[in-house]
Design an enzyme around this catalytic site. Structure first.
Site, short mmCIF file in Angstrom:
data_model
loop_
_atom_site.label_atom_id
_atom_site.label_comp_id
_atom_site.label_asym_id
_atom_site.label_seq_id
_atom_site.Cartn_x
_atom_site.Cartn_y
_atom_site.Cartn_z
N ARG A 14 0.95 -1.25 -0.17
CA ARG A 14 0.01 -0.06 0.04
C ARG A 14 0.95 1.11 0.05
O ARG A 14 2.07 1.04 0.30
CB ARG A 14 -0.84 -0.12 1.13
CG ARG A 14 -1.66 -1.10 1.40
CD ARG A 14 -2.77 -1.21 2.35
NE ARG A 14 -3.48 -2.30 2.56
CZ ARG A 14 -3.56 -3.46 3.27
NH1 ARG A 14 -2.19 -3.83 3.48
NH2 ARG A 14 -4.10 -4.41 3.15
N LYS A 44 -2.05 -2.86 7.41
CA LYS A 44 -3.69 -2.91 7.78
C LYS A 44 -4.07 -3.98 8.75
O LYS A 44 -3.55 -4.96 8.66
CB LYS A 44 -4.46 -3.02 6.61
CG LYS A 44 -5.73 -2.49 6.64
CD LYS A 44 -6.56 -2.50 5.29
CE LYS A 44 -7.95 -1.89 5.71
NZ LYS A 44 -8.61 -1.76 4.06
N HIS A 99 -4.10 -10.08 2.82
CA HIS A 99 -5.80 -10.16 3.29
C HIS A 99 -5.68 -11.17 4.41
O HIS A 99 -5.16 -12.34 4.30
CB HIS A 99 -6.15 -10.50 2.14
CG HIS A 99 -6.36 -9.71 1.18
ND1 HIS A 99 -6.44 -9.86 -0.32
CD2 HIS A 99 -6.16 -8.26 1.30
CE1 HIS A 99 -6.65 -8.88 -0.91
NE2 HIS A 99 -6.37 -7.68 -0.29
N TYR A 150 -10.15 -10.37 -7.26
CA TYR A 150 -9.31 -10.10 -8.39
C TYR A 150 -9.54 -11.09 -9.65
O TYR A 150 -8.97 -10.93 -10.67
CB TYR A 150 -7.78 -9.97 -8.06
CG TYR A 150 -7.50 -9.06 -6.90
CD1 TYR A 150 -7.47 -7.62 -7.50
CD2 TYR A 150 -7.13 -9.20 -5.59
CE1 TYR A 150 -7.16 -6.57 -6.73
CE2 TYR A 150 -6.64 -8.06 -4.97
CZ TYR A 150 -6.70 -6.94 -5.47
OH TYR A 150 -6.80 -5.73 -4.45
N HIS A 165 -2.96 3.41 -5.51
CA HIS A 165 -3.61 2.02 -5.11
C HIS A 165 -4.00 1.07 -6.06
O HIS A 165 -3.68 -0.25 -6.03
CB HIS A 165 -4.64 2.50 -4.39
CG HIS A 165 -5.09 1.25 -3.34
ND1 HIS A 165 -4.19 0.81 -2.32
CD2 HIS A 165 -5.96 0.25 -3.36
CE1 HIS A 165 -4.84 -0.33 -1.57
NE2 HIS A 165 -5.95 -0.51 -2.19
N ARG A 188 -1.48 -1.61 -6.65
CA ARG A 188 -1.71 -2.95 -5.83
C ARG A 188 -2.56 -3.74 -6.42
O ARG A 188 -2.37 -5.02 -6.39
CB ARG A 188 -2.01 -2.71 -4.48
CG ARG A 188 -2.28 -3.58 -3.54
CD ARG A 188 -2.61 -2.89 -2.08
NE ARG A 188 -3.36 -3.76 -1.07
CZ ARG A 188 -2.74 -4.65 -0.30
NH1 ARG A 188 -1.27 -4.92 -0.44
NH2 ARG A 188 -3.49 -5.48 0.38
#
Length: 321
Positions: A137, A162, A294, A303, A268, A271
């Protein structure tokens, strides 16, 4: 109450105890101020579920904010009641979060990525290349420390990503030499600042107390430091912070325009493109999940919807004719 710290000071204290970022601190304090002003300056202790829901509804109806912004405001208020005021109220669990619309991410083709990167230069190019080449990120790139780049293993350790989780991602071979050359320049600047009796960098309070000399050590320096010194808003010290992420966003926007690409791409987007291109090349989805950090593979699965060949490799009947 006499001797009781102001409410916003209490909010800041609790945020810093949990080592949240300065950005989170500013955002949460701003939402608390807006909430207090909303019903004509009433203390949150005097309010409850009805006022919280009215405030969030006003944001959506009159303020026309997005679901993510509305949920950010709710998170700030939940933090206020639970962590600052220490109120375990039954209605806290009943406040409904706004449902975010399910949208597919914007993804660039490999050729489009190359066209955009060709418009960038210097450290902006290097940071944008890292975004695409490692899947980090934007804030993870600008906060990257020297000690977390492993040239031998060609890995990057992402600290406090995150969800405040660490993870390991890849360092592209093509960026090894450019990154080493960049760090030579950064180290020369750092050595000059040490000679001038400066050269310290921000560390969370707990780390700064545990390693009092660490802020001056090379390993803890930012890989991408700011061009000038600035005043730390928390400590009041003058030091060199990390690179301003807004500069990357501005340069990237200009690069997209110069490359004549009509997609609404941001840093972003690189990414998203990293994940999509890895899956498109046959990489295992669990590996991509780990590289992105994730928690749930379902997040990574989105994706598969934007792969060039389609999620199921479906060929249109028109193309079969």
């Amino acid at each position: 109450m006499d001797g009781q710290p102001r409410l916003l000071d209490q909010v800041r204290e609790q945020i810093r105890l949990r080592h949240y970022s300065i950005r989170t601190e500013r955002v949460y304090c701003e939402w608390v101020k807006r909430f207090i002003r909303f019903p004509r300056y009433r203390h949150p202790v005097e309010m409850g579920a009805a006022e919280v829901e009215a405030f969030l509804s006003d944001l959506a109806v009159r303020g026309n904010v997005s679901a993510s912004t509305q949920n950010q405001a709710l998170s700030a208020l939940l933090f206020l009641y639970k962590q600052v005021l220490k109120l375990e109220l039954a209605w806290l669990g009943e406040v409904v979060r706004a449902k975010k619309p399910s949208r597919l991410p914007v993804v660039l083709s490999i050729q489009e990525v190359q066209q955009i990167l060709a418009q960038l230069q210097g450290e902006i190019w290097l940071m944008a290349s890292l975004l695409y080449g490692s899947g980090m990120r934007l804030m993870e790139v600008v906060r990257l420390r020297v000690k977390d780049v492993d040239f031998g293993r060609k890995e990057i350790i992402v600290r406090d990503g995150k969800g405040m989780k660490d993870r390991v991602t890849i360092l592209p071979q093509r960026l090894v030499e450019p990154l080493k050359q960049h760090l030579q320049l950064v180290r020369a600047t750092h050595n000059a600042e040490l000679r001038a009796e400066r050269g310290d960098v921000y560390l969370p309070d707990a780390l700064a107390r545990k390693y009092p000399r660490a802020p001056w050590e090379w390993a803890w320096q930012y890989v991408f430091p700011a061009a000038a010194l600035s005043i730390d808003p928390r400590s009041g010290k003058t030091r060199r912070h990390h690179f301003d992420e807004k500069r990357i966003q501005r340069h990237f926007k200009l690069a997209v325009r110069a490359a004549d690409i009509e997609k609404l791409a941001t840093p972003h987007t690189l990414r998203h493109s990293f994940a999509t291109h890895l899956l498109g090349s046959g990489q295992d989805i669990r590996t991509v999940q780990e590289l992105l950090g994730h928690s749930d593979v379902k997040t990574t699965m989105i994706y598969t919807h934007v792969l060039n060949r389609g999620r199921l490799g479906v060929l249109s009947p028109l193309d079969r004719a």
